[in-house]
Design a protein around this motif. Structure first.
Motif, PDB file in Angstrom:
ATOM      1  N   GLU A 346      -5.211   8.102  -0.257  1.00  0.00           N
ATOM      2  CA  GLU A 346      -4.742   7.495  -0.722  1.00  0.00           C
ATOM      3  C   GLU A 346      -4.590   5.722   0.161  1.00  0.00           C
ATOM      4  O   GLU A 346      -4.907   5.468   0.554  1.00  0.00           O
ATOM      5  CB  GLU A 346      -3.680   7.698  -1.394  1.00  0.00           C
ATOM      6  N   SER A 347      -4.512   4.756  -1.427  1.00  0.00           N
ATOM      7  CA  SER A 347      -3.690   3.410  -0.418  1.00  0.00           C
ATOM      8  C   SER A 347      -2.965   3.878   0.122  1.00  0.00           C
ATOM      9  O   SER A 347      -1.634   4.447  -0.342  1.00  0.00           O
ATOM     10  CB  SER A 347      -4.359   2.462  -1.355  1.00  0.00           C
ATOM     11  N   LEU A 348      -2.571   3.397   1.083  1.00  0.00           N
ATOM     12  CA  LEU A 348      -1.197   2.508   2.180  1.00  0.00           C
ATOM     13  C   LEU A 348      -0.461   1.326   1.691  1.00  0.00           C
ATOM     14  O   LEU A 348      -1.367   0.393   1.954  1.00  0.00           O
ATOM     15  CB  LEU A 348      -1.440   2.682   3.695  1.00  0.00           C
ATOM     16  N   LYS A 349       0.762   1.109   1.306  1.00  0.00           N
ATOM     17  CA  LYS A 349       1.562   0.338   0.681  1.00  0.00           C
ATOM     18  C   LYS A 349       2.293   0.416   1.647  1.00  0.00           C
ATOM     19  O   LYS A 349       3.895   1.115   2.484  1.00  0.00           O
ATOM     20  CB  LYS A 349       1.524   0.141  -0.834  1.00  0.00           C
ATOM     21  N   THR A 350       3.264  -1.211   1.431  1.00  0.00           N
ATOM     22  CA  THR A 350       4.398  -1.033   2.568  1.00  0.00           C
ATOM     23  C   THR A 350       4.878  -2.756   1.741  1.00  0.00           C
ATOM     24  O   THR A 350       4.337  -3.420   1.336  1.00  0.00           O
ATOM     25  CB  THR A 350       3.866  -1.427   3.652  1.00  0.00           C
ATOM     26  N   VAL A 351       6.592  -3.213   1.829  1.00  0.00           N
ATOM     27  CA  VAL A 351       6.971  -4.392   1.817  1.00  0.00           C
ATOM     28  C   VAL A 351       6.928  -5.476   3.258  1.00  0.00           C
ATOM     29  O   VAL A 351       6.835  -4.378   4.725  1.00  0.00           O
ATOM     30  CB  VAL A 351       8.323  -4.095   1.574  1.00  0.00           C
TER      31      VAL A 351
END
Length: 454
Positions: A346-351
């Motif tokens: 899946e995609s890797l997201k972060t702030v």
């Protein structure tokens, strides 16, 4: 000429002296360059999803949290409800201790009656909305039998939640001297709960992530407590003036997205506040401790939220099915195919702070426990089999880390095989072994011949 030479030598020595001194002067890390002009003793701002710290100031200084302590009481109550040890409609009789504390109008309270039974939900709402101290002690007695037993539960849970900088001596956050000599056994008469801003943020993080329903109550701006003195109702105006629907003159402090969490004040603590707000899918947790006034805590919280929402947003660093350059496949032993493609599940997201997307570099970590010494899989291999994880390395300067030591585990996604690989049949394996034997033999012969003519 001699004077000029002396002057040059003097200037050179002066320059060398100041250069040397500069190397010994204390320097702040680059992350401390953010200056918000906060008028508070300590503060912290955190991404509520990952626990990533976006800003901190004196975050490890232990200070009295006052009624922010009630977040632990809320946590233990919601845990007891979830474990079916307590129910919302369970009726509670009021003890002499609770009754006497609840009648003290100099403290935040709803006056409780001894001739009336209250539901757990009624007491909880008066605690979460109006910070009622008598109600808080009543709930502590319901959960643990006595506030003394409950304080032990609070400290045990604090250790379990890895708060680190904490000491709980009562359920409310009052100074023990306010408890009319009935404070929990084993605690000092003038003692008060102690927490750091970091520990308070950890508590809030666990509370809203483990029991998000707490926000349904914490966000209620005004509610009637019907079982007051001689049946008179009491209007409970939420102490959190940042709630968007807060009525009247408090609207000047309202802040879009705020839906919790807990205020606090004592003479020793000053005025403090743990807030949480959500905008555009990003939730923040803030803590300010020891501000100068009831409303200053909201003004300082606004500075934190403005900084967070203006400068940070959740970004997709790497899409689903991402393959790291040079690490797109793994070798497969004893399979019909010699290798298999791997990619993120899946995609890797972060702030991410504004304009810092380029400072995040992908990092692939393979699971050594399922790979052989040659960094290869052994057939059969299933499609979607986990082989490691994809995370990132931050190359910038504004790195405060996470609330928890293992915080970066939330900042990763699985890397899996993109296809299955069947095990080769015995004939193919045998022929492969024979071929390998003769290949090794031929290689040995060639090396021997080279040795003769070298």
């Amino acid at each position: 000429m001699k004077k000029l030479k002396k002057l040059l030598i003097y200037n050179l020595l002066t320059l060398l002296m100041f250069t040397s001194l500069a190397s010994y002067l204390p320097t702040k890390p680059a992350s401390a360059a953010v200056e918000l002009g906060l008028e508070a003793e300590a503060a912290i701002l955190v991404d509520a999803n990952s626990g990533k710290i976006l800003y901190e100031m004196n975050a490890d200084m232990t200070l009295p949290p006052a009624s922010m302590s009630k977040m632990m009481t809320e946590y233990l109550l919601l845990e007891a409800i979830n474990d079916k040890k307590v129910s919302w409609q369970q009726e509670v009789s009021i003890s002499d201790y609770v009754y006497r504390i609840s009648q003290n109008t100099s403290l935040s309270n709803v006056p409780l009656r001894k001739d009336v039974k209250y539901t757990v939900q009624e007491l909880y709402e008066s605690m979460a909305i109006y910070s009622a101290n008598g109600s808080t002690i009543a709930l502590a007695e319901v959960i643990a039998g006595s506030e003394t037993n409950f304080v032990k539960m609070m400290n045990d849970k604090a250790a379990e939640l890895q708060l680190e900088d904490y000491e709980f001596v009562n359920s409310t956050g009052l100074n023990n001297s306010d408890l009319l000599g009935m404070h929990p056994k084993g605690t000092g008469e003038d003692r008060e709960n102690m927490l750091s801003a970091r520990a308070t943020a950890k508590l809030a993080y666990h509370l809203i992530n483990d029991y998000p329903e707490v926000l349904d109550t914490a966000s209620i701006p005004l509610k009637k407590f019907t079982k007051g003195i001689e049946g008179e109702g009491i209007s409970m105006l939420n102490w959190n003036a940042m709630l968007p629907d807060i009525p009247g003159y408090l609207q000047q402090f309202a802040y879009e997205g705020v839906d919790g969490l807990k205020t606090g004040s004592t003479s020793l603590a000053g005025y403090c506040f743990t807030g949480t707000a959500e905008r555009n899918g990003m939730r923040l947790i803030s803590v300010v401790m020891r501000t100068n006034s009831q409303y200053a805590r909201f003004e300082e919280t606004k500075k934190l939220f403005d900084y967070g929402f203006s400068n940070f947003s959740e970004k997709e660093l790497f899409p689903a099915n991402y393959q790291l350059e040079g690490q797109t496949t793994l070798d497969v032993e004893k399979g019909k195919e010699k290798e298999v493609q791997i990619a993120s599940s899946e995609s890797l997201k972060t702030v991410v702070k504004s304009n810092e997307e380029e400072l995040y570099e992908p990092k692939l970590v393979l699971d050594a426990s399922i790979l052989g010494e040659e960094q290869q899989l052994v057939a059969p291999v299933e499609k979607g089999q986990k082989v490691g994880y994809l995370t990132y390395e931050y190359k910038g300067d504004n790195n405060y880390g996470y609330l928890f030591d293992n915080g970066d585990v939330t900042e990763m996604v699985d890397v899996v095989t993109s296809a299955g690989v069947e095990k080769a049949n015995w004939f193919a394996l045998t022929m492969g072994a024979i071929g390998g034997f003769f290949a090794d033999l031929w290689s040995s012969v060639l090396n021997g011949v080279k040795g003769i003519f070298s």
